[in-house]
Scaffold this motif. Sequence first.
Motif, mmCIF file in Angstrom:
data_model
loop_
_atom_site.group_PDB
_atom_site.id
_atom_site.type_symbol
_atom_site.label_atom_id
_atom_site.label_comp_id
_atom_site.label_asym_id
_atom_site.label_seq_id
_atom_site.Cartn_x
_atom_site.Cartn_y
_atom_site.Cartn_z
ATOM 1 N N LEU A 153 -7.181 6.310 2.042
ATOM 2 C CA LEU A 153 -6.303 4.561 3.175
ATOM 3 C C LEU A 153 -6.935 5.029 4.632
ATOM 4 O O LEU A 153 -8.121 4.883 4.635
ATOM 5 N N ILE A 160 0.424 -1.246 -0.272
ATOM 6 C CA ILE A 160 -0.243 0.311 -0.389
ATOM 7 C C ILE A 160 1.267 1.216 0.078
ATOM 8 O O ILE A 160 0.771 2.409 -0.915
ATOM 9 N N VAL A 203 -2.143 7.334 -1.887
ATOM 10 C CA VAL A 203 -3.111 6.513 -0.835
ATOM 11 C C VAL A 203 -2.522 6.335 0.193
ATOM 12 O O VAL A 203 -4.226 6.028 0.864
ATOM 13 N N LEU A 204 -1.632 6.502 1.809
ATOM 14 C CA LEU A 204 -1.841 6.770 2.906
ATOM 15 C C LEU A 204 -3.636 7.856 2.750
ATOM 16 O O LEU A 204 -4.095 7.287 3.757
ATOM 17 N N PRO A 245 3.647 1.333 -3.901
ATOM 18 C CA PRO A 245 3.150 0.608 -5.073
ATOM 19 C C PRO A 245 4.080 0.519 -6.307
ATOM 20 O O PRO A 245 3.796 0.007 -6.828
#
Length: 68
Positions: free
Chosen positions: A58, A40, A54-55, A43
Amino acid sequence: MPVPTHPSSPRPPADSGGVRLPWWALALPAVAFAALLSMILTPGQAHAATGVPVLGQLVEHILRLLLR
């Protein structure tokens, strides 16, 4: 024809001090979690369509699930 059953003891045997897990019962989930977390966070060659990290996505998704 009835099958004979063994009488059950109301308490556990005296020599069972606790449950002992094999080493891999704790190591495998920890390794799997670390591998998924690294996928995660880094990538690799994947190109995102947006500039949002992305974090952050999430964390936002987890917060939306918790605040329902």
